[in-house]
Design an enzyme around this catalytic site. Structure first.
Site, PDB file in Angstrom:
ATOM      1  N   LYS A  32       0.851  -1.187   0.000  1.00 51.72           N
ATOM      2  CA  LYS A  32       0.000   0.000   0.000  1.00 51.72           C
ATOM      3  C   LYS A  32       0.887   1.238   0.000  1.00 51.72           C
ATOM      4  O   LYS A  32       1.734   1.402   0.882  1.00 51.72           O
ATOM      5  CB  LYS A  32      -0.906   0.015   1.228  1.00 51.72           C
ATOM      6  CG  LYS A  32      -1.860   1.206   1.218  1.00 51.72           C
ATOM      7  CD  LYS A  32      -2.900   1.110   2.313  1.00 51.72           C
ATOM      8  CE  LYS A  32      -2.428   1.635   3.631  1.00 51.72           C
ATOM      9  NZ  LYS A  32      -2.200   3.082   3.647  1.00 51.72           N
ATOM     10  N   ASP A  59      -3.295   4.390  -1.901  1.00 53.09           N
ATOM     11  CA  ASP A  59      -4.253   4.832  -0.877  1.00 53.09           C
ATOM     12  C   ASP A  59      -4.181   6.343  -0.705  1.00 53.09           C
ATOM     13  O   ASP A  59      -3.555   6.843   0.228  1.00 53.09           O
ATOM     14  CB  ASP A  59      -3.887   4.099   0.430  1.00 53.09           C
ATOM     15  CG  ASP A  59      -4.762   4.486   1.605  1.00 53.09           C
ATOM     16  OD1 ASP A  59      -5.887   4.944   1.393  1.00 53.09           O
ATOM     17  OD2 ASP A  59      -4.296   4.298   2.750  1.00 53.09           O
ATOM     18  N   LEU A  60      -4.822   7.073  -1.627  1.00 50.54           N
ATOM     19  CA  LEU A  60      -4.773   8.542  -1.537  1.00 50.54           C
ATOM     20  C   LEU A  60      -6.079   9.128  -1.016  1.00 50.54           C
ATOM     21  O   LEU A  60      -6.163  10.340  -0.807  1.00 50.54           O
ATOM     22  CB  LEU A  60      -4.410   9.145  -2.903  1.00 50.54           C
ATOM     23  CG  LEU A  60      -3.042   8.711  -3.453  1.00 50.54           C
ATOM     24  CD1 LEU A  60      -2.775   9.369  -4.806  1.00 50.54           C
ATOM     25  CD2 LEU A  60      -1.914   9.030  -2.478  1.00 50.54           C
ATOM     26  N   LYS A  61      -7.083   8.283  -0.833  1.00 54.81           N
ATOM     27  CA  LYS A  61      -8.360   8.690  -0.213  1.00 54.81           C
ATOM     28  C   LYS A  61      -8.863  10.026  -0.771  1.00 54.81           C
ATOM     29  O   LYS A  61      -9.012  11.005  -0.032  1.00 54.81           O
ATOM     30  CB  LYS A  61      -8.207   8.809   1.306  1.00 54.81           C
ATOM     31  CG  LYS A  61      -7.782   7.530   2.005  1.00 54.81           C
ATOM     32  CD  LYS A  61      -7.856   7.699   3.514  1.00 54.81           C
ATOM     33  CE  LYS A  61      -7.401   6.487   4.267  1.00 54.81           C
ATOM     34  NZ  LYS A  61      -5.939   6.287   4.286  1.00 54.81           N
ATOM     35  N   HIS A  63     -11.033  13.083  -1.877  1.00 59.39           N
ATOM     36  CA  HIS A  63     -12.261  13.694  -1.355  1.00 59.39           C
ATOM     37  C   HIS A  63     -12.261  15.145  -1.821  1.00 59.39           C
ATOM     38  O   HIS A  63     -11.598  15.987  -1.228  1.00 59.39           O
ATOM     39  CB  HIS A  63     -12.258  13.603   0.185  1.00 59.39           C
ATOM     40  CG  HIS A  63     -13.535  14.044   0.822  1.00 59.39           C
ATOM     41  ND1 HIS A  63     -13.779  13.882   2.150  1.00 59.39           N
ATOM     42  CD2 HIS A  63     -14.634  14.648   0.304  1.00 59.39           C
ATOM     43  CE1 HIS A  63     -14.991  14.363   2.441  1.00 59.39           C
ATOM     44  NE2 HIS A  63     -15.516  14.839   1.338  1.00 59.39           N
ATOM     45  N   ASP A  64     -12.973  15.409  -2.920  1.00 59.83           N
ATOM     46  CA  ASP A  64     -12.973  16.760  -3.493  1.00 59.83           C
ATOM     47  C   ASP A  64     -14.232  16.890  -4.340  1.00 59.83           C
ATOM     48  O   ASP A  64     -15.060  15.982  -4.341  1.00 59.83           O
ATOM     49  CB  ASP A  64     -11.681  16.959  -4.313  1.00 59.83           C
ATOM     50  CG  ASP A  64     -11.247  18.419  -4.372  1.00 59.83           C
ATOM     51  OD1 ASP A  64     -12.129  19.298  -4.488  1.00 59.83           O
ATOM     52  OD2 ASP A  64     -10.036  18.687  -4.311  1.00 59.83           O
ATOM     53  N   ASN A  67     -15.757  16.926 -10.252  1.00 58.74           N
ATOM     54  CA  ASN A  67     -14.939  17.174 -11.444  1.00 58.74           C
ATOM     55  C   ASN A  67     -13.451  16.928 -11.166  1.00 58.74           C
ATOM     56  O   ASN A  67     -12.743  16.298 -11.948  1.00 58.74           O
ATOM     57  CB  ASN A  67     -15.181  18.619 -11.911  1.00 58.74           C
ATOM     58  CG  ASN A  67     -14.407  18.942 -13.167  1.00 58.74           C
ATOM     59  OD1 ASN A  67     -14.514  18.239 -14.169  1.00 58.74           O
ATOM     60  ND2 ASN A  67     -13.597  19.996 -13.103  1.00 58.74           N
ATOM     61  N   THR A 122     -10.614   3.734  10.486  1.00 58.09           N
ATOM     62  CA  THR A 122     -10.616   2.812  11.636  1.00 58.09           C
ATOM     63  C   THR A 122     -10.067   3.492  12.899  1.00 58.09           C
ATOM     64  O   THR A 122     -10.126   2.933  13.981  1.00 58.09           O
ATOM     65  CB  THR A 122      -9.806   1.541  11.321  1.00 58.09           C
ATOM     66  OG1 THR A 122      -8.611   1.919  10.663  1.00 58.09           O
ATOM     67  CG2 THR A 122     -10.585   0.600  10.443  1.00 58.09           C
ATOM     68  N   GLN A 193      -5.005   3.180  16.346  1.00 56.10           N
ATOM     69  CA  GLN A 193      -6.172   2.452  15.836  1.00 56.10           C
ATOM     70  C   GLN A 193      -7.146   2.178  16.978  1.00 56.10           C
ATOM     71  O   GLN A 193      -6.732   1.944  18.108  1.00 56.10           O
ATOM     72  CB  GLN A 193      -5.738   1.112  15.200  1.00 56.10           C
ATOM     73  CG  GLN A 193      -4.885   1.266  13.963  1.00 56.10           C
ATOM     74  CD  GLN A 193      -5.685   1.693  12.729  1.00 56.10           C
ATOM     75  OE1 GLN A 193      -6.832   2.116  12.825  1.00 56.10           O
ATOM     76  NE2 GLN A 193      -5.049   1.602  11.570  1.00 56.10           N
ATOM     77  N   GLY A 213       0.313  -2.310   8.668  1.00 56.79           N
ATOM     78  CA  GLY A 213       1.412  -1.353   8.627  1.00 56.79           C
ATOM     79  C   GLY A 213       2.429  -1.631   9.707  1.00 56.79           C
ATOM     80  O   GLY A 213       3.295  -2.501   9.575  1.00 56.79           O
ATOM     81  N   ARG A 214       2.286  -0.907  10.817  1.00 58.27           N
ATOM     82  CA  ARG A 214       3.329  -0.899  11.842  1.00 58.27           C
ATOM     83  C   ARG A 214       3.688  -2.258  12.419  1.00 58.27           C
ATOM     84  O   ARG A 214       4.849  -2.471  12.785  1.00 58.27           O
ATOM     85  CB  ARG A 214       2.951   0.077  12.959  1.00 58.27           C
ATOM     86  CG  ARG A 214       3.100   1.526  12.515  1.00 58.27           C
ATOM     87  CD  ARG A 214       2.321   2.474  13.377  1.00 58.27           C
ATOM     88  NE  ARG A 214       0.893   2.371  13.132  1.00 58.27           N
ATOM     89  CZ  ARG A 214      -0.026   3.141  13.729  1.00 58.27           C
ATOM     90  NH1 ARG A 214       0.345   4.055  14.604  1.00 58.27           N
ATOM     91  NH2 ARG A 214      -1.302   3.009  13.439  1.00 58.27           N
TER      92      ARG A 214
HETATM   93  O1  C5P Z   1       0.205   0.820  11.057  1.00 57.06           O
HETATM   94  P1  C5P Z   1      -1.194   0.378  10.797  1.00 57.06           P
HETATM   95  O2  C5P Z   1      -1.322  -1.136  10.625  1.00 57.06           O
HETATM   96  O3  C5P Z   1      -2.192   0.936  11.781  1.00 57.06           O
HETATM   97  O4  C5P Z   1      -1.516   1.005   9.362  1.00 57.06           O
HETATM   98  C1  C5P Z   1      -2.795   0.984   8.787  1.00 57.06           C
HETATM   99  C2  C5P Z   1      -2.740   1.632   7.450  1.00 57.06           C
HETATM  100  O5  C5P Z   1      -4.065   1.614   6.888  1.00 57.06           O
HETATM  101  C3  C5P Z   1      -2.298   3.091   7.456  1.00 57.06           C
HETATM  102  O6  C5P Z   1      -1.567   3.304   6.252  1.00 57.06           O
HETATM  103  C4  C5P Z   1      -3.605   3.879   7.408  1.00 57.06           C
HETATM  104  O7  C5P Z   1      -3.473   5.110   6.718  1.00 57.06           O
HETATM  105  C5  C5P Z   1      -4.496   2.947   6.605  1.00 57.06           C
HETATM  106  N1  C5P Z   1      -5.934   3.097   6.799  1.00 57.06           N
HETATM  107  C6  C5P Z   1      -6.537   2.975   8.051  1.00 57.06           C
HETATM  108  N2  C5P Z   1      -7.890   3.120   8.185  1.00 57.06           N
HETATM  109  C7  C5P Z   1      -8.649   3.341   7.111  1.00 57.06           C
HETATM  110  C8  C5P Z   1      -8.051   3.463   5.841  1.00 57.06           C
HETATM  111  C9  C5P Z   1      -6.678   3.316   5.727  1.00 57.06           C
HETATM  112  O8  C5P Z   1      -5.849   2.715   9.033  1.00 57.06           O
HETATM  113  N3  C5P Z   1      -9.967   3.391   7.237  1.00 57.06           N
END
Ligand code: C5P
Length: 237
Positions: A32, A59-61, A63-64, A67, A122, A193, A213-214
């Site tokens: 990602k 994953d740039l999410k 929101h605008d 257009n 989340t 989280q 991620g982490r």
């Molecule tokens: O480090 P961790 O496992 O918490 O990373 C979760 C990843 O998922 C991060 O890159 C975060 O931006 C992304 N994410 C999220 N919740 C969402 C959408 C994306 O945690 N609803």
């Protein structure tokens, strides 16, 4: 690709990213690329990751206004990544525009990137949603309704907490993609989280994909944590 474990490459420089990926010895991964990495290294990092054989969730999410989202999605489609996303909070017109832009930007013979929508982050719990976003409905109701709106707008799935997968399948059918961050092993730090589960619990709840991620990127031995989590994720239930 069947049910991917997607590694969030949230690392603050290219050297750290390269040294993380080097540990996988050419193994093809699903990664990602988030805002931090894309805003730092741009399109070049996408080309590099694709050349190394990795699948990419960009994953740039977005929101605008519709257009702008349509035109931006047209640009992103030309990168030939696997998944892109928008915030469902942008509304149905914006989500339909995103889908249209992707179709316009997908080269003939290439596969259109899968489009998913974020329902609620989340890291947002019901208390925060109600007191800061001023959305008074219960969180589950908001997630269910946003997911239905996403489906009606031509979106292929949602980013959601694994705990919400059953209600999303109930509202949108089991073929609607559910990509779930907020994944931890029992022994990991929770961080920011709020709605977390283990890979196995995510699988049991019916998630299509998980984002980690982490737990992996901050581990002493990312390779072995990845494989441990993958095994847990792929175990028969
Ligand atoms: O480090 P961790 O496992 O918490 O990373 C979760 C990843 O998922 C991060 O890159 C975060 O931006 C992304 N994410 C999220 N919740 C969402 C959408 C994306 O945690 N609803």
């Amino acid at each position: 690709m069947e049910r991917p474990l997607i590694i969030a490459l949230d690392l603050d420089d290219a050297t750290k990213r390269k040294s993380l990926l080097d540990q996988f010895n050419g193994e093809s991964l699903y990664v990602k690329v988030g805002m931090e990495l894309f805003y730092r290294e741009g399109r070049q990092v996408i080309h590099e990751l694709k050349e190394s054989g990795h699948h990419i969730f960009l994953d740039l999410k977005l929101h605008d206004i519709p257009n702008t989202v349509q035109r931006t999605m047209k640009e992103l489609a030309s990168l030939e990544v696997d998944i892109v996303n928008v915030h469902a909070a942008g509304g149905k017109k914006m989500m339909s525009a995103a889908r249209e832009g992707l179709e316009q930007g997908t080269h003939a013979g290439s596969k259109r990137p899968t489009l998913i929508a974020v329902t609620q982050l989340t890291s947002t719990d019901e208390e925060t949603m109600q007191s800061e976003l001023l959305i008074q409905q219960p969180l589950n109701e908001v997630v269910r309704t946003y997911a239905s709106f996403a489906k009606e707008s031509g979106v292929d799935g949602v980013v959601c907490s694994a705990k919400e997968v059953p209600l999303i399948h109930d509202a949108c059918g089991s073929n609607f993609y559910t990509v779930c961050p907020g994944i931890r092993r029992v022994e990991d730090a929770v961080g920011d989280q709020k709605r977390i589960v283990t890979p196995k619990q995510a699988r049991e709840l019916g998630s299509w994909g998980i984002v980690v991620g982490r737990s992996i990127t901050s581990a002493k031995d990312p390779y072995s944590v990845y494989h441990q989590m993958k095994k847990d994720w792929e175990a028969k239930i």
